[in-house]
Scaffold this motif. Structure first.
Motif, mmCIF file in Angstrom:
data_model
loop_
_atom_site.group_PDB
_atom_site.id
_atom_site.type_symbol
_atom_site.label_atom_id
_atom_site.label_comp_id
_atom_site.label_asym_id
_atom_site.label_seq_id
_atom_site.Cartn_x
_atom_site.Cartn_y
_atom_site.Cartn_z
ATOM 1 N N LEU A 1 -18.251 11.637 -6.497
ATOM 2 C CA LEU A 1 -17.163 11.159 -7.628
ATOM 3 C C LEU A 1 -18.169 11.856 -8.997
ATOM 4 O O LEU A 1 -17.402 12.228 -10.169
ATOM 5 C CB LEU A 1 -16.257 10.128 -7.201
ATOM 6 C CG LEU A 1 -15.046 10.426 -8.040
ATOM 7 C CD1 LEU A 1 -13.803 11.330 -7.535
ATOM 8 C CD2 LEU A 1 -14.308 9.153 -8.513
ATOM 9 N N ALA A 2 -19.032 10.984 -9.258
ATOM 10 C CA ALA A 2 -19.999 11.443 -10.737
ATOM 11 C C ALA A 2 -20.008 12.305 -10.743
ATOM 12 O O ALA A 2 -20.029 12.667 -11.236
ATOM 13 C CB ALA A 2 -21.062 9.982 -10.566
ATOM 14 N N SER A 3 -20.533 12.929 -9.728
ATOM 15 C CA SER A 3 -21.480 14.084 -9.852
ATOM 16 C C SER A 3 -19.983 15.446 -9.771
ATOM 17 O O SER A 3 -20.015 16.891 -11.075
ATOM 18 C CB SER A 3 -21.770 14.678 -8.732
ATOM 19 O OG SER A 3 -23.136 14.287 -8.544
ATOM 20 N N VAL A 4 -19.044 15.026 -9.345
ATOM 21 C CA VAL A 4 -17.331 16.675 -9.470
ATOM 22 C C VAL A 4 -17.273 15.744 -11.127
ATOM 23 O O VAL A 4 -16.699 16.810 -11.764
ATOM 24 C CB VAL A 4 -16.250 15.699 -8.903
ATOM 25 C CG1 VAL A 4 -15.212 16.694 -8.955
ATOM 26 C CG2 VAL A 4 -17.083 16.062 -7.052
ATOM 27 N N GLY A 5 -17.155 14.704 -11.672
ATOM 28 C CA GLY A 5 -16.678 14.205 -12.836
ATOM 29 C C GLY A 5 -17.529 14.876 -13.935
ATOM 30 O O GLY A 5 -17.012 15.350 -15.135
#
Length: 324
Positions: free
Chosen positions: A249-253
């Motif tokens: 999720l952090a990578s997508v953000g």
């Protein structure tokens, strides 16, 4: 013998020339019509099908206006409400698998606030959290139900769960909407928003995967072996899955431009610290005398708030001196 006769004609004066009045074409023969205003709506077109039933379709100007409304930048309350209505109507078959009716209402409020505060990219991040969280909740549902550790209602979460999962993100959205702290704080509210959902997704995935696949679960405060589903219990399988979910999720953000690469690392770190804190609270306080108010939803609010605050503090105390 040929005789040549020469005749001299008198010169023509201007009196001999007649002025012909021709029609003027400097003006267009066909008048132009004013262009319709972008916000001008034309009534819907009503057609009659071969079966005799009425079919109502929107005309092209109306569709154009709807597209303009969705693409409003920066987002407005009107565009946020309209877009969420459209998405929730189209996505209702998916929503009902993971949310109760009241949960859908709460999710609509969350979605509207997210779209208004952080635009389509923020909404997409929350949607991804919902899809992954719902999917892992359904994993080995029959086994979880048999062991008494499954989410109630076949994993369909209610408004309390939605609020408990999004309270910190909603606060960050409101702070961003109303410009708290000025433009310099906008990035901080985005960071806190992403960190809160990284924290909650990590918590959800670690809990659900741990209950489904965890071979051994330990109480976080004493490392004593305890049954699956015990408050404050952790497993290796669940912990690893939770870390991976937070990284995703952090990578997508980061990909969506909400945070920088170093801030993505901060989100993952803050989420894991917050989740350990939540496990400690669950083991020490939850279900204990005097703390009956400390329900799962209340603990979730503490958890995501801690993850959000930690990420902002780390950014301010450490990264602000390293990042341009």
């Amino acid at each position: 013998m040929t005789t040549t006769i020469t005749t001299t004609l008198p010169p023509l004066s201007h009196h001999h020339l007649r002025r012909t009045n021709l029609p003027s074409f400097h003006k267009p023969l066909i008048s132009t019509f004013p262009k319709p205003s972008p916000m001008h709506f034309i009534p819907l077109t009503r057609l009659r099908s071969t079966t005799g039933s009425n079919i109502i379709i929107p005309n092209l100007p109306t569709l154009h206006n709807a597209i303009l409304l969705v693409q409003s930048s920066p987002p407005t309350w009107q565009s946020a409400i309209f877009t969420n209505l459209l998405i929730f109507l189209l996505g209702s078959p998916v929503l009902v698998t993971g949310l109760s009716v009241s949960g859908i209402v709460a999710a609509f409020l969350l979605g509207t606030l997210t779209w208004r505060g952080f635009g389509p990219s923020g909404f997409l991040l929350v949607a991804l959290y919902f899809v992954i969280g719902t999917a892992v909740t359904k994993v080995k549902m029959a086994q979880k139900e048999a062991q008494g550790v499954a989410e109630k209602g076949k994993g369909r979460r209610g408004p309390g769960s939605v609020i408990g999962s999004s309270a910190a993100g909603c606060v960050c959205a409101l702070l961003s909407i109303y410009g708290a702290g000025g433009k310099s704080f906008t990035r901080l509210w985005e960071l806190g928003f992403v960190a809160s959902f990284c924290t909650k997704l990590s918590d959800t995935v670690s809990s659900e995967i741990g209950k489904a696949y965890g071979k051994t679960t330990y109480l976080v405060t004493t490392f004593k072996v305890v049954p699956r589903g015990t408050e404050g219990a952790v497993s290796v399988e669940g912990t690893v899955a939770g870390i991976m979910a937070s990284i995703l999720l952090a990578s997508v953000g980061c990909f969506l431009g909400k945070i920088k690469v170093a801030e993505a690392v901060v989100c993952v770190l803050a989420s894991q610290i917050a989740n350990v804190g939540e496990s400690v609270i669950g083991a020490v306080l939850q279900d204990k005398e005097g703390f009956k108010w400390l329900t799962n939803d209340a603990v979730n609010v503490i958890n995501i708030s801690l993850g959000s605050i930690l990420a902002i503090l780390i950014q301010q105390l450490v990264l602000r001196y390293w990042l341009p």
